[in-house]
Design a protein around this motif. Structure first.
Motif, short mmCIF file in Angstrom:
data_model
loop_
_atom_site.label_atom_id
_atom_site.label_comp_id
_atom_site.label_asym_id
_atom_site.label_seq_id
_atom_site.Cartn_x
_atom_site.Cartn_y
_atom_site.Cartn_z
N PRO A 96 102.99 53.58 34.79
CA PRO A 96 102.76 54.86 34.13
C PRO A 96 102.35 54.70 32.66
CG PRO A 96 104.82 54.89 35.36
CD PRO A 96 104.34 53.48 35.35
N THR A 97 101.46 55.58 32.21
CA THR A 97 101.06 55.58 30.81
C THR A 97 102.16 56.20 29.96
OG1 THR A 97 100.05 57.77 30.93
CG2 THR A 97 98.66 55.88 31.53
N GLU A 98 102.02 56.09 28.64
CA GLU A 98 102.98 56.68 27.73
C GLU A 98 103.06 58.19 27.94
OE1 GLU A 98 103.75 57.07 22.89
OE2 GLU A 98 102.34 55.58 23.69
N GLN A 99 101.89 58.82 28.15
CA GLN A 99 101.86 60.26 28.37
C GLN A 99 102.56 60.63 29.68
OE1 GLN A 99 100.97 62.71 26.51
NE2 GLN A 99 101.00 64.39 27.97
N GLU A 100 102.31 59.85 30.73
CA GLU A 100 102.92 60.15 32.03
C GLU A 100 104.45 60.01 31.98
OE1 GLU A 100 99.12 58.79 34.83
OE2 GLU A 100 100.71 57.36 34.35
N LEU A 106 106.91 62.93 39.25
CA LEU A 106 105.92 63.47 40.19
C LEU A 106 104.73 64.14 39.49
CD1 LEU A 106 108.31 64.98 42.90
CD2 LEU A 106 106.81 63.00 43.16
N TRP A 107 104.82 64.29 38.19
CA TRP A 107 103.78 65.03 37.45
C TRP A 107 102.39 64.41 37.65
CZ3 TRP A 107 100.83 63.52 33.05
CH2 TRP A 107 100.13 64.56 32.44
N ARG A 108 102.29 63.10 37.46
CA ARG A 108 100.97 62.47 37.56
C ARG A 108 100.44 62.46 38.99
NH1 ARG A 108 101.31 55.89 37.35
NH2 ARG A 108 103.11 55.56 38.72
N VAL A 109 101.36 62.51 39.94
CA VAL A 109 100.96 62.46 41.35
C VAL A 109 100.42 63.81 41.81
CG1 VAL A 109 101.78 62.02 43.69
CG2 VAL A 109 102.67 60.67 41.80
N HIS A 110 101.10 64.88 41.42
CA HIS A 110 100.69 66.21 41.88
C HIS A 110 99.26 66.52 41.45
CE1 HIS A 110 102.59 70.33 43.05
NE2 HIS A 110 101.46 70.09 43.67
N GLN A 111 98.85 66.01 40.31
CA GLN A 111 97.49 66.26 39.83
C GLN A 111 96.42 65.61 40.70
OE1 GLN A 111 97.13 66.06 35.30
NE2 GLN A 111 99.03 64.92 35.66
N ARG A 112 96.82 64.61 41.47
CA ARG A 112 95.86 63.87 42.29
C ARG A 112 95.88 64.28 43.76
NH1 ARG A 112 94.62 58.94 39.78
NH2 ARG A 112 94.83 59.19 37.52
#
Length: 268
Positions: A96-100, A106-112
């Motif tokens: 994960p990136t610093e932002q993620e 689950l935030w970064r996953v839901h976007q994809r």
């Protein structure tokens, strides 16, 4: 006949990796014997994807997980090589990136996740946060239980909104992993794939097996099943996964939408 059903995790007993032979080849004799069926599955997938995209009422999410060297990239290449890129997106989830990290896991996953009409493929996925994180950051039992709950609710939400979820674990043996990693080192065209972490993570083989078994036991649901696919033989992996995907799309009874014009004009 649906021989692939034996690979679906429907109970705690099914989650035991020692009960699954990674060398299994089903009823196929060899690669040549399976190749005609794989080609047929790919042709069907191309046609089904066209209707899926046109109808725009359903989505398909394919999740691929495996030990290092398990064959995720190869699975994508050999099964989805003929689909229209316009209706398909591959997402690879790395560190994960610093932002993620400032958001829930689950935030970064839901976007994809795929929109209706689309096929989404996850090369690794949200399950990394109950696998890698568990092993290296020592999640407590309560934290792990909470993440399993969050994942199940997340996937139930996707399913309730028209997404078919298929989750595949590419099951290889430790010896097969050794052979594949060694070939990467020896092949200048594939050496770029090799990282120092491949060495380090291999030491946690047994820990990862246990973590995966817990994932299968707690997160294989009717709306989002896990399949443990024998994957020492790449050709068997490909033909089996492609068969499951085609069958699942056929069950949606996809239809092209009615034409917008009931009396289309004649062009001169």
């Amino acid at each position: 006949m649906k021989p692939w059903k034996k690979y679906r995790v429907d109970s705690a007993a099914d989650a035991d990796l020692s009960a699954h032979d990674p060398d299994e080849t089903g009823g196929f004799r060899d690669k040549e014997d399976a190749n005609a069926e794989l080609i047929s599955h790919r042709d069907k997938l191309v046609r089904l994807q066209d209707v899926l995209y046109a109808e725009g009422k359903h989505a398909l999410l394919v999740v691929l997980q495996a030990m290092d060297g398990g064959g995720k990239d190869g699975t994508i290449k050999h099964i989805f090589s003929g689909v229209n890129p316009q209706g398909c997106a591959v997402s690879a989830f790395k560190v994960p990136t610093e932002q993620e990290l400032k958001h829930d896991f689950l935030w970064r996953v839901h976007q994809r996740t795929p929109a209706l009409g689309m096929i989404g493929i996850f090369n690794r996925s949200h399950y990394e946060d109950v696998l890698v994180v568990r092993i290296h950051q020592r999640l407590s039992k309560e934290q792990l239980k909470e993440r399993f709950r969050a994942i199940n609710e997340f996937e139930e939400t996707l399913a309730a909104n028209g997404t078919t979820l298929l989750k595949f674990y590419l099951h290889i043996s430790k010896e097969e992993q050794r052979r594949r990693l060694q070939r990467r080192l020896e092949d200048s065209r594939r050496r770029w794939k090799f990282t120092e972490s491949d060495f380090k993570e291999r030491r946690y083989w047994d820990d990862y097996r246990k973590a995966y078994e817990d994932v299968f036991e707690h997160c294989s649901k009717k709306c989002a099943p896990w399949y443990i696919i024998p994957a020492n033989k790449k050709w068997f992996r490909n033909v089996t996964i492609s068969q499951i995907i085609v069958h699942s799309l056929e069950q949606l009874k996809l239809k092209y939408p009615e034409p917008a014009l009931s009396n289309p004009p004649h062009f001169k």
